[in-house]
Write an enzyme that holds these catalytic residues in place. Structure first.
Site, PDB file in Angstrom:
ATOM      1  CG  LEU A 150      -1.903  -1.159   1.357  1.00  0.00           C
ATOM      2  CD1 LEU A 150      -2.849  -0.927   2.525  1.00  0.00           C
ATOM      3  CD2 LEU A 150      -2.696  -1.383   0.071  1.00  0.00           C
TER       4      LEU A 150
ATOM      5  CG  HIS B 209      -3.276   1.312  -2.266  1.00  0.00           C
ATOM      6  ND1 HIS B 209      -1.926   1.191  -2.436  1.00  0.00           N
ATOM      7  CD2 HIS B 209      -3.852   0.459  -3.153  1.00  0.00           C
ATOM      8  CE1 HIS B 209      -1.681   0.293  -3.381  1.00  0.00           C
ATOM      9  NE2 HIS B 209      -2.827  -0.154  -3.843  1.00  0.00           N
TER      10      HIS B 209
ATOM     11  CD  GLN C 108      -5.457  -9.328 -10.483  1.00  0.00           C
ATOM     12  OE1 GLN C 108      -6.481  -9.515  -9.819  1.00  0.00           O
ATOM     13  NE2 GLN C 108      -4.944  -8.109 -10.654  1.00  0.00           N
TER      14      GLN C 108
ATOM     15  CE  LYS D 154      -1.048   2.958 -10.591  1.00  0.00           C
ATOM     16  NZ  LYS D 154      -0.670   1.836 -11.518  1.00  0.00           N
TER      17      LYS D 154
ATOM     18  CD  GLN E  54      -8.126  -3.250 -11.501  1.00  0.00           C
ATOM     19  OE1 GLN E  54      -7.385  -4.208 -11.624  1.00  0.00           O
ATOM     20  NE2 GLN E  54      -8.005  -2.385 -10.504  1.00  0.00           N
TER      21      GLN E  54
ATOM     22  CB  SER F 133       2.624   2.413  -9.234  1.00  0.00           C
ATOM     23  OG  SER F 133       2.723   1.025  -9.468  1.00  0.00           O
ATOM     24  CB  SER F 134       2.737  -1.564  -5.518  1.00  0.00           C
ATOM     25  OG  SER F 134       1.483  -1.329  -4.913  1.00  0.00           O
ATOM     26  NE  ARG F 135       3.439  -3.164 -11.934  1.00  0.00           N
ATOM     27  CZ  ARG F 135       3.129  -3.667 -13.115  1.00  0.00           C
ATOM     28  NH1 ARG F 135       3.706  -3.207 -14.184  1.00  0.00           N
ATOM     29  NH2 ARG F 135       2.231  -4.624 -13.220  1.00  0.00           N
TER      30      ARG F 135
END
Length: 281
Positions: A33, A37, A61, A151, A155, A187-189
């Site tokens: 997170l 989020h 997924q 983002k 989705q 982003s988590s990335r």
């Protein structure tokens, strides 16, 4: 904040809230997170009696098992962030069998074609996996309102279509992209980027702002050429850039006055894949 690690105890909690006629706001996550989020829960808190989070890395997924294996799992940190936010009443951290009691099979949905555009084009079945897990979470959480970040705009449109297909009485809310100080979409990335890479990646947002300036002034083919030139100079790998109809998500070749458009971009910085988008005014 209450934390639930299994379906049985969580469903008992949800039933008790429903008996009190409390409205439920919900935002599902796969963990790792960040402030983006938390912005979902800030929005949910404004309009609901209780706010629910979930953390579940959904296997169905992922097209690549290696990506599933590499996905960051930071549950203790995530719980601490949710606790510190003072926004979330309960977090649900189900086991695989709580979501897939009959085995890890993903359902197939007809999303009207939007599942085949952009992200779906290279990842067959990905949005079936998204639909499968979100449908099951919706049936367990029974939310009145659910919140998803813009983002992942494709989705978001998939979830809206899912609710329509299943005729669920849930309002879906898109929440604006939360950005780093330099404009990079959170982003988590991003945690996999070095400080220098993170700073350099601000070019993605700056490019989208230029596209917004060029919109309806410059032709779409010329805009695409200009974007490609920016990333050729910047030595980043532009995976794709396109302008699409916000409803159908089909790529546009020219502008129509009666439609809304959004620019979508994916850039690879070393091994990190960054996605972003912007509504074009």
């Amino acid at each position: 904040m209450q934390v639930f690690y299994n379906r049985t105890s969580f469903l008992q909690y949800i039933d008790s809230q429903k008996e009190q006629h409390k409205t439920i706001g919900f935002a599902p996550t796969m963990g790792a997170l960040h402030a983006g989020h938390i912005s979902l829960y800030e929005e949910a808190k404004k309009h609901n009696d209780i706010v629910i989070s979930s953390i579940f890395v959904n296997p169905t997924q992922f097209n690549n098992p290696e990506d599933l294996e590499k996905y960051p799992r930071t549950v203790d940190d995530d719980i601490e962030k949710l606790e510190n936010s003072k926004l979330v009443d309960a977090v649900y951290i189900p086991q695989v069998q709580d979501i897939y009691p009959d085995g890890m099979e993903r359902k197939h949905y007809e999303f009207g074609g939007i599942e085949n555009e952009m992200e779906g084009a290279a990842r067959p079945g990905h949005f079936d996996g998204v639909g499968t897990v979100v449908e099951e979470l919706f049936r367990q959480v029974k939310p009145d309102n659910a919140y998803f970040g813009e983002k992942d705009f494709q989705q978001l449109k998939i979830i809206e279509k899912l609710v329509e297909i299943l005729n669920l009485d849930i309002q879906i809310h898109g929440v604006k992209i939360h950005r780093e100080n330099n404009g990079l979409a959170m982003s988590s990335r991003n945690m996999r980027l070095s400080a220098a890479e993170k700073e350099a990646s601000s070019v993605i947002y700056q490019t989208l702002k230029k596209v917004d300036d060029w919109f309806r002034v410059v032709s779409i083919p010329e805009i695409k050429n200009r974007v490609q030139e920016i990333f050729d100079r910047d030595d980043m790998a532009l995976e794709y850039f396109l302008i699409a109809d916000e409803e159908t998500l089909k790529e546009a070749d020219f502008f129509s006055e009666d439609k809304n458009y959004r620019a979508f971009i994916v850039v690879n910085v070393e091994q990190v894949r960054l996605i972003d988008n912007m509504h074009l005014k």
